[in-house]
Write a protein that holds these residues in place. Structure first.
Motif, PDB file in Angstrom:
ATOM      1  N   VAL A 138      -5.412   3.338   4.410  1.00  0.00           N
ATOM      2  CA  VAL A 138      -6.561   4.374   4.190  1.00  0.00           C
ATOM      3  C   VAL A 138      -6.185   5.125   3.289  1.00  0.00           C
ATOM      4  O   VAL A 138      -7.064   5.711   2.573  1.00  0.00           O
ATOM      5  CB  VAL A 138      -6.563   4.958   5.759  1.00  0.00           C
ATOM      6  N   VAL A 139      -4.908   5.506   3.011  1.00  0.00           N
ATOM      7  CA  VAL A 139      -4.495   6.737   2.022  1.00  0.00           C
ATOM      8  C   VAL A 139      -4.847   5.920   0.647  1.00  0.00           C
ATOM      9  O   VAL A 139      -5.499   6.787  -0.102  1.00  0.00           O
ATOM     10  CB  VAL A 139      -3.064   6.911   2.089  1.00  0.00           C
ATOM     11  N   GLN A 140      -4.815   4.673   0.460  1.00  0.00           N
ATOM     12  CA  GLN A 140      -5.239   4.039  -0.794  1.00  0.00           C
ATOM     13  C   GLN A 140      -6.699   4.129  -0.858  1.00  0.00           C
ATOM     14  O   GLN A 140      -7.274   4.414  -2.228  1.00  0.00           O
ATOM     15  CB  GLN A 140      -4.765   2.604  -0.704  1.00  0.00           C
ATOM     16  N   ALA A 141      -7.435   3.860   0.159  1.00  0.00           N
ATOM     17  CA  ALA A 141      -8.905   4.011   0.040  1.00  0.00           C
ATOM     18  C   ALA A 141      -9.336   5.512  -0.248  1.00  0.00           C
ATOM     19  O   ALA A 141     -10.378   5.866  -0.758  1.00  0.00           O
ATOM     20  CB  ALA A 141      -9.676   3.402   1.493  1.00  0.00           C
ATOM     21  N   LEU A 142      -8.676   6.329   0.246  1.00  0.00           N
ATOM     22  CA  LEU A 142      -8.828   7.614   0.059  1.00  0.00           C
ATOM     23  C   LEU A 142      -8.382   8.467  -1.439  1.00  0.00           C
ATOM     24  O   LEU A 142      -8.614   9.273  -1.886  1.00  0.00           O
ATOM     25  CB  LEU A 142      -7.916   8.571   0.931  1.00  0.00           C
ATOM     26  N   GLY A 143      -7.618   7.476  -2.236  1.00  0.00           N
ATOM     27  CA  GLY A 143      -7.171   8.011  -3.401  1.00  0.00           C
ATOM     28  C   GLY A 143      -5.955   8.801  -3.379  1.00  0.00           C
ATOM     29  O   GLY A 143      -5.656   9.644  -4.143  1.00  0.00           O
ATOM     30  N   GLY A 144      -5.388   8.919  -2.119  1.00  0.00           N
ATOM     31  CA  GLY A 144      -4.226   9.736  -1.806  1.00  0.00           C
ATOM     32  C   GLY A 144      -4.297  11.175  -1.543  1.00  0.00           C
ATOM     33  O   GLY A 144      -3.550  11.841  -1.171  1.00  0.00           O
ATOM     34  N   ARG A 145      -5.677  11.312  -1.209  1.00  0.00           N
ATOM     35  CA  ARG A 145      -5.937  12.787  -0.748  1.00  0.00           C
ATOM     36  C   ARG A 145      -6.358  13.004   0.609  1.00  0.00           C
ATOM     37  O   ARG A 145      -6.900  11.872   1.035  1.00  0.00           O
ATOM     38  CB  ARG A 145      -7.256  13.477  -1.749  1.00  0.00           C
ATOM     39  N   PRO A 146      -6.439  14.203   1.272  1.00  0.00           N
ATOM     40  CA  PRO A 146      -7.122  14.324   2.606  1.00  0.00           C
ATOM     41  C   PRO A 146      -8.504  13.822   2.398  1.00  0.00           C
ATOM     42  O   PRO A 146      -9.149  14.175   1.505  1.00  0.00           O
ATOM     43  CB  PRO A 146      -6.911  15.708   2.955  1.00  0.00           C
ATOM     44  N   PRO A 147      -9.214  13.555   3.695  1.00  0.00           N
ATOM     45  CA  PRO A 147     -10.643  13.279   3.799  1.00  0.00           C
ATOM     46  C   PRO A 147     -11.385  14.415   3.618  1.00  0.00           C
ATOM     47  O   PRO A 147     -11.050  15.638   3.580  1.00  0.00           O
ATOM     48  CB  PRO A 147     -10.763  12.722   5.297  1.00  0.00           C
ATOM     49  N   ARG A 148     -12.575  14.344   2.735  1.00  0.00           N
ATOM     50  CA  ARG A 148     -13.680  15.146   2.794  1.00  0.00           C
ATOM     51  C   ARG A 148     -14.745  15.084   3.434  1.00  0.00           C
ATOM     52  O   ARG A 148     -15.631  13.849   3.473  1.00  0.00           O
ATOM     53  CB  ARG A 148     -14.112  14.897   1.138  1.00  0.00           C
ATOM     54  N   TRP A 149     -14.520  15.566   4.726  1.00  0.00           N
ATOM     55  CA  TRP A 149     -15.792  15.294   5.810  1.00  0.00           C
ATOM     56  C   TRP A 149     -17.119  15.918   5.457  1.00  0.00           C
ATOM     57  O   TRP A 149     -17.346  17.109   5.055  1.00  0.00           O
ATOM     58  CB  TRP A 149     -15.217  16.052   7.111  1.00  0.00           C
ATOM     59  N   ILE A 164     -17.615   8.325   3.702  1.00  0.00           N
ATOM     60  CA  ILE A 164     -17.810   6.823   3.353  1.00  0.00           C
ATOM     61  C   ILE A 164     -16.633   6.681   2.198  1.00  0.00           C
ATOM     62  O   ILE A 164     -16.546   7.208   1.303  1.00  0.00           O
ATOM     63  CB  ILE A 164     -19.212   6.719   2.660  1.00  0.00           C
ATOM     64  N   LEU A 165     -15.794   5.738   2.680  1.00  0.00           N
ATOM     65  CA  LEU A 165     -14.583   5.370   1.673  1.00  0.00           C
ATOM     66  C   LEU A 165     -15.100   4.473   0.489  1.00  0.00           C
ATOM     67  O   LEU A 165     -14.703   4.223  -0.576  1.00  0.00           O
ATOM     68  CB  LEU A 165     -13.533   4.920   2.357  1.00  0.00           C
ATOM     69  N   ALA A 166     -15.985   3.294   0.869  1.00  0.00           N
ATOM     70  CA  ALA A 166     -16.412   2.375   0.041  1.00  0.00           C
ATOM     71  C   ALA A 166     -17.453   1.756   0.640  1.00  0.00           C
ATOM     72  O   ALA A 166     -17.845   1.694   1.806  1.00  0.00           O
ATOM     73  CB  ALA A 166     -15.463   1.350  -0.118  1.00  0.00           C
ATOM     74  N   ARG A 167     -18.589   1.271  -0.266  1.00  0.00           N
ATOM     75  CA  ARG A 167     -19.852   0.944   0.166  1.00  0.00           C
ATOM     76  C   ARG A 167     -20.353  -0.038  -1.042  1.00  0.00           C
ATOM     77  O   ARG A 167     -20.584   0.353  -2.091  1.00  0.00           O
ATOM     78  CB  ARG A 167     -20.609   1.943   0.228  1.00  0.00           C
ATOM     79  N   PRO A 204       0.916  -1.226   0.084  1.00  0.00           N
ATOM     80  CA  PRO A 204       0.029  -0.099   0.131  1.00  0.00           C
ATOM     81  C   PRO A 204       0.981   1.067   0.036  1.00  0.00           C
ATOM     82  O   PRO A 204       2.004   1.004   0.245  1.00  0.00           O
ATOM     83  CB  PRO A 204      -0.890  -0.120   1.342  1.00  0.00           C
ATOM     84  N   PRO A 205       0.293   2.483  -0.314  1.00  0.00           N
ATOM     85  CA  PRO A 205       1.142   3.616  -0.365  1.00  0.00           C
ATOM     86  C   PRO A 205       1.751   3.921   1.245  1.00  0.00           C
ATOM     87  O   PRO A 205       1.390   3.354   2.111  1.00  0.00           O
ATOM     88  CB  PRO A 205       0.267   4.873  -0.896  1.00  0.00           C
ATOM     89  N   ALA A 206       2.382   4.946   1.253  1.00  0.00           N
ATOM     90  CA  ALA A 206       2.941   5.475   2.424  1.00  0.00           C
ATOM     91  C   ALA A 206       1.999   6.007   3.214  1.00  0.00           C
ATOM     92  O   ALA A 206       1.058   6.798   2.522  1.00  0.00           O
ATOM     93  CB  ALA A 206       4.048   6.380   2.105  1.00  0.00           C
ATOM     94  N   PRO A 207       2.082   6.108   4.653  1.00  0.00           N
ATOM     95  CA  PRO A 207       1.206   6.711   5.399  1.00  0.00           C
ATOM     96  C   PRO A 207       1.033   8.060   5.181  1.00  0.00           C
ATOM     97  O   PRO A 207       2.031   8.725   4.659  1.00  0.00           O
ATOM     98  CB  PRO A 207       1.683   6.374   6.987  1.00  0.00           C
ATOM     99  N   MET A 208       0.188   8.755   5.735  1.00  0.00           N
ATOM    100  CA  MET A 208      -0.126  10.290   5.556  1.00  0.00           C
ATOM    101  C   MET A 208      -0.596  10.900   6.633  1.00  0.00           C
ATOM    102  O   MET A 208      -1.846  10.741   6.977  1.00  0.00           O
ATOM    103  CB  MET A 208      -1.088  10.513   4.378  1.00  0.00           C
ATOM    104  N   GLY A 209       0.255  11.476   7.483  1.00  0.00           N
ATOM    105  CA  GLY A 209      -0.113  11.996   8.933  1.00  0.00           C
ATOM    106  C   GLY A 209      -0.726  10.819   9.588  1.00  0.00           C
ATOM    107  O   GLY A 209      -0.094   9.646   9.926  1.00  0.00           O
ATOM    108  N   ILE A 210      -1.830  10.703  10.352  1.00  0.00           N
ATOM    109  CA  ILE A 210      -2.464   9.913  10.928  1.00  0.00           C
ATOM    110  C   ILE A 210      -2.987   8.692  10.150  1.00  0.00           C
ATOM    111  O   ILE A 210      -3.489   7.493  10.813  1.00  0.00           O
ATOM    112  CB  ILE A 210      -3.609  10.333  12.142  1.00  0.00           C
ATOM    113  N   PHE A 211      -2.970   8.956   8.782  1.00  0.00           N
ATOM    114  CA  PHE A 211      -3.672   7.679   8.200  1.00  0.00           C
ATOM    115  C   PHE A 211      -2.790   6.757   7.478  1.00  0.00           C
ATOM    116  O   PHE A 211      -1.824   6.908   6.705  1.00  0.00           O
ATOM    117  CB  PHE A 211      -4.429   8.500   6.883  1.00  0.00           C
ATOM    118  N   PRO A 212      -2.970   5.524   7.858  1.00  0.00           N
ATOM    119  CA  PRO A 212      -2.137   4.447   7.398  1.00  0.00           C
ATOM    120  C   PRO A 212      -2.331   4.486   5.968  1.00  0.00           C
ATOM    121  O   PRO A 212      -3.303   4.657   5.373  1.00  0.00           O
ATOM    122  CB  PRO A 212      -2.570   2.993   8.014  1.00  0.00           C
ATOM    123  N   GLY A 213      -1.298   3.617   5.336  1.00  0.00           N
ATOM    124  CA  GLY A 213      -1.342   3.134   3.866  1.00  0.00           C
ATOM    125  C   GLY A 213      -2.609   2.886   3.407  1.00  0.00           C
ATOM    126  O   GLY A 213      -3.091   3.258   2.352  1.00  0.00           O
TER     127      GLY A 213
END
Ligand code: ZN
Length: 214
Positions: A97-108, A119-122, A86-95
């Motif tokens: 999760v970064v992968q599930a986010l598509g490499g960008r910060p969360p959109r709350w 929601i990352l996947a459903r 998986p990709p490298a971690p980004m701050g508190i987000f492990p690889g």
């Protein structure tokens, strides 16, 4: 990071076999990327699975191309094994999760009560989401028709089963009705996966459920 709540062996085994729904596999991969103990257990499971395969007689004799192709076709339909890198971690987000986010910060998105989610996947087999819960805030009491896996990425939460800090994973099944409360100080940011919709006790969250999509 001191991790106190780990993955049950059955989940690590299912992950190693590639048989977990994607929503759970994301949480398991994220915990394993943070936890030396569960990573070692995964390696042991993979080694054991490899040893079993090595001990079996060959499935086809070299030269039997028809059988070989049939076997490869079956493997094509097999569940996918966890991603190797998986990709490298980004701050508190492990690889993972970064992968599930598509490499960008969360959109709350706001859920009410100050709680936010993305929601990352459903799909029909479940969902995986990031939750951002202000300190001291309670998530409405709910029980489960299936399994809920929650991995804390920052802050903490507690419920009747204990206290969960960064890296800890809670496994809540059908038997557990709980009302998690975020710990004091910092927001609780966690990754939560379910394989069936949650069941809320209080009326209001139940009415809101279709809007909140949880
Ligand atoms: Zn662990």
């Amino acid at each position: 990071m001191t991790i106190r709540h780990h993955l049950p062996a059955r989940l690590i085994r299912a992950y190693a076999a590639g048989s977990l729904p994607k929503s759970f596999a994301t949480v398991v991969a994220a915990h394993i990327s943070l936890c030396d103990e569960c990573r070692a257990q995964l390696a042991a499971e993979e080694f054991a699975a490899g040893a079993v395969l090595d001990s079996l007689p060959p499935l086809y004799e070299p030269g039997d191309e028809r059988l070989r192709e049939a076997l490869l076709a079956r493997l094509d339909g097999a569940p996918h094994l966890p991603d190797e890198a998986p990709p490298a971690p980004m701050g508190i987000f492990p690889g993972p999760v970064v992968q599930a986010l598509g490499g960008r910060p969360p959109r709350w998105r706001r859920l009410g009560g100050g709680i936010r989610q993305e929601i990352l996947a459903r799909d029909a087999r479940g969902s995986v989401r990031l939750l951002h819960i202000p300190p001291g805030t309670a998530v409405p009491e709910h029980s489960h028709s299936g399994l809920e896996l929650t991995l804390v990425l920052a802050g903490s939460f507690g419920d009747a089963t204990g206290h969960y800090g960064a890296g800890d994973v809670e496994v809540a099944d059908e038997g557990l009705a709980h009302a998690p409360v975020a710990g004091p100080g910092a927001p609780c940011i966690c990754l939560a996966a379910t394989d069936a919709p949650l069941r809320f006790r209080p009326l209001i969250p139940r009415l809101l459920q279709p809007l909140m999509r949880i």
